[in-house]
Design an enzyme around this catalytic site. Structure first.
Site, short mmCIF file in Angstrom:
data_model
loop_
_atom_site.label_atom_id
_atom_site.label_comp_id
_atom_site.label_asym_id
_atom_site.label_seq_id
_atom_site.Cartn_x
_atom_site.Cartn_y
_atom_site.Cartn_z
N SER A 166 0.83 -1.21 0.00
CA SER A 166 0.00 0.00 0.00
C SER A 166 0.86 1.26 0.00
CB SER A 166 -0.94 0.00 1.20
OG SER A 166 -0.21 0.00 2.41
N CYS A 175 -6.78 -6.50 -0.17
CA CYS A 175 -5.60 -6.42 0.67
C CYS A 175 -5.02 -5.00 0.69
CB CYS A 175 -4.56 -7.47 0.25
SG CYS A 175 -3.29 -7.77 1.49
N ARG A 182 -2.85 -2.27 9.19
CA ARG A 182 -1.96 -2.94 8.24
C ARG A 182 -1.26 -4.11 8.89
NH1 ARG A 182 2.45 0.55 6.32
NH2 ARG A 182 2.76 -0.96 4.66
N ILE A 220 -2.33 -12.87 3.07
CA ILE A 220 -0.89 -12.71 2.97
C ILE A 220 -0.47 -11.39 3.62
CG2 ILE A 220 1.04 -12.48 1.36
CD1 ILE A 220 -0.62 -14.26 -0.55
N HIS A 276 -7.37 -12.54 -0.83
CA HIS A 276 -7.08 -12.51 -2.28
C HIS A 276 -7.89 -13.53 -3.08
CE1 HIS A 276 -3.62 -9.85 -1.77
NE2 HIS A 276 -3.31 -10.56 -0.69
N GLU A 318 -8.41 -13.42 -6.07
CA GLU A 318 -7.75 -13.54 -7.38
C GLU A 318 -6.67 -14.61 -7.40
OE1 GLU A 318 -7.27 -11.18 -5.19
OE2 GLU A 318 -5.18 -10.53 -5.16
#
Lengths: 293, 190
Positions: free
Chosen positions: B48, B78, B108, B137, B174, B176
């Site tokens: 980020s 995320c 975070r 993750i 995630h 994806e």
């Protein structure tokens, strides 16, 4: 809930894609790297250019330094263990860092075996010069690869050679018949299953960054255009005249690697690049990329 | 409908591939002119701090703040969820740029180092009965949400891992990285 699965190990490398991982030797450098937009830092005592200049045995860094760097930043922290030195790797895992680089930049501890990386919860990145070497490392459990280049030279020529070798072989594999894959796997000394996977998917089984000799924004963009997923910059940033400015420029060139106007813009007025070494002046026995089996 | 994936850094290709698999032709977004061409945006996983700096440097923050949730549906995975949050805890020393449009507080790297990264099946009622594979993750955690935010999924210990505020969607994991495309389909309906 399952921790440290293959998906999470490979996954962290996937999250680093399109980014720059920077070598840092102090907490202050780590903060500069984070501020400049690094996706991770490699914590070490000496950058490769200094390891080269000073000679002697290069080992894992002092855990105290690694912990100080870890506490200084919020981005992932990596550290290097010697090739085959699984106890250095155990120590680094105990420190709770995020990734281990089993690295040819340090003096190898074992001239036959690499670390059995499947035994660890922490993920590993390993260097390679060609597809066979890369797939051998993946077979041993590496969750991320990097082409080796020639660390500490500020000369991108070896990084280019290794990236061209790896991606050229990936492309060649896709045109082979199944019969040919068996022989190819034997010739490059890589496990057949991984070779077949690369042939079928047309890509490496894990994320692959470039390393070893990247010193300018254009170098980073060159490696990205050759197909790597991101770049490691070792000595290139903190051995240059204006580290913050150069670090930012390399980050931006890695993102906008297909946009020459942006690369031109960020390349302006960066000050002195690291001096660099021509490969012809580097005796074969001093080439780090030859380490690894 | 044109779907973009913010391609400054992170697991961009993984999102692009899911979208192509379900019949959407996505666009990569790196500059303000790319943003003008889309009406849905996915912010991928990544760092980020890196993505935030590049958003700021390439003048993407203001157009995103103006459009996100209105004529631009945005989903952050995320790092993307961190960038959407109004408040970020454990930010980089000196702070970090964010879009800051979703009424939630995100911490975070809330579970610890990479050694604490994990996989777990998640109950997500809006996606139907079968659990969604959750890959976390160095994941953030949604610590608090505003009244207008709907909580879509929690871990068994109560931790919020997916939330929606109108046309804004945040997941700390995630989808994806898995074969399950239900969350992508859900986003395309927002």
């Amino acid at each position: 809930m399952e921790k440290s699965t293959w998906t999470t190990k490979v996954g962290l490398a996937q999250m680093l894609k399109g980014g720059v991982i920077m070598d840092v030797v102090t907490p202050e450098q780590a903060r500069i790297a984070e501020e400049a937009g690094a996706v991770a830092v490699m914590a070490l005592e000496r950058v490769p250019a200094d390891i080269r200049a000073q000679g002697g045995v290069a080992r894992m860094s002092d855990p105290e330094l690694i912990v100080a760097i870890k506490e200084a930043v919020t981005i992932p922290v990596m550290a290097k263990a010697r090739i085959g030195h699984f106890v250095e790797a155990q120590v680094l895992e105990a420190l709770g860092i995020d990734y281990i680089d089993e690295s040819e930049v340090l003096t190898p501890a074992d001239e036959e075996h690499h670390i059995n990386k499947h035994r660890f919860k922490i993920p590993f990145v390993c260097g390679c010069r060609d597809l066979g070497e890369g797939l051998r490392r993946v077979a041993e459990g590496a969750a991320m690869l990097r082409t080796k280049g020639e660390a500490g030279t500020g000369n991108v020529v070896e990084a280019v050679r290794h990236a061209r070798a790896v991606y050229g072989e990936v492309r060649r594999l896709q045109s082979m018949s199944e019969d040919e894959l068996f022989v190819y796997a034997k010739n490059i000394q890589a496990p057949y299953e991984l070779v077949r996977q690369v042939a079928e998917t047309g890509r490496l089984p894990v994320v692959n960054f470039a390393a070893g000799g990247i010193a300018t924004p254009a170098d980073a963009a060159l490696m990205m255009q050759l197909g790597v997923d991101g770049v490691f910059v070792g000595s290139g940033i903190f051995k240059s005249g204006d580290p913050m400015k150069r670090a930012r420029a390399i980050v931006e060139a890695t993102t906008h690697y297909n946009d020459p106007e942006i690369i031109a813009e960020v390349s302006k007025g960066l000050g002195e690049a690291m001096v660099g070494i021509s490969l012809e002046q580097l005796p074969v026995e001093q080439r780090m990329a030859r380490r690894g089996w | 409908m044109t779907v973009g994936v913010l391609a400054l850094q992170g697991d961009v290709r993984e999102h692009l591939e899911v979208l192509k698999r379900i019949g959407v032709a996505p666009m990569e977004v790196r500059l303000p002119q790319h943003l003008a061409a889309i009406d849905r945006l996915i912010i991928p996983g990544g760092e980020s701090t890196t993505i935030g700096r590049l958003l700021y440097r390439y003048q993407l923050l203001e157009p995103l703040r103006a459009r996100a949730g209105h004529d631009l549906a945005v989903w952050g995975t995320c790092a993307g969820a961190i960038l959407l949050a109004r408040e970020v805890l454990d930010a980089k020393q000196g702070g970090q740029p964010t879009i800051g449009v979703m009424e939630m507080t995100v911490r975070r790297n809330a579970y610890g180092s990479q050694l604490e990264s994990f996989e777990t099946p998640l109950a997500v009622p809006v996606l139907g009965a079968p659990p969604l594979p959750g890959v976390f993750i160095r994941a953030p955690l949604i610590e608090a949400v505003g009244r207008e935010v709907e909580i879509l999924a929690r871990l068994p210990d109560g931790a919020i891992v997916a939330a929606r505020q109108g046309r804004l969607l945040a997941t700390t994991f995630h989808p994806e990285l898995t074969d399950d495309d239900r969350m992508h389909r859900y986003f395309l309906e927002l």
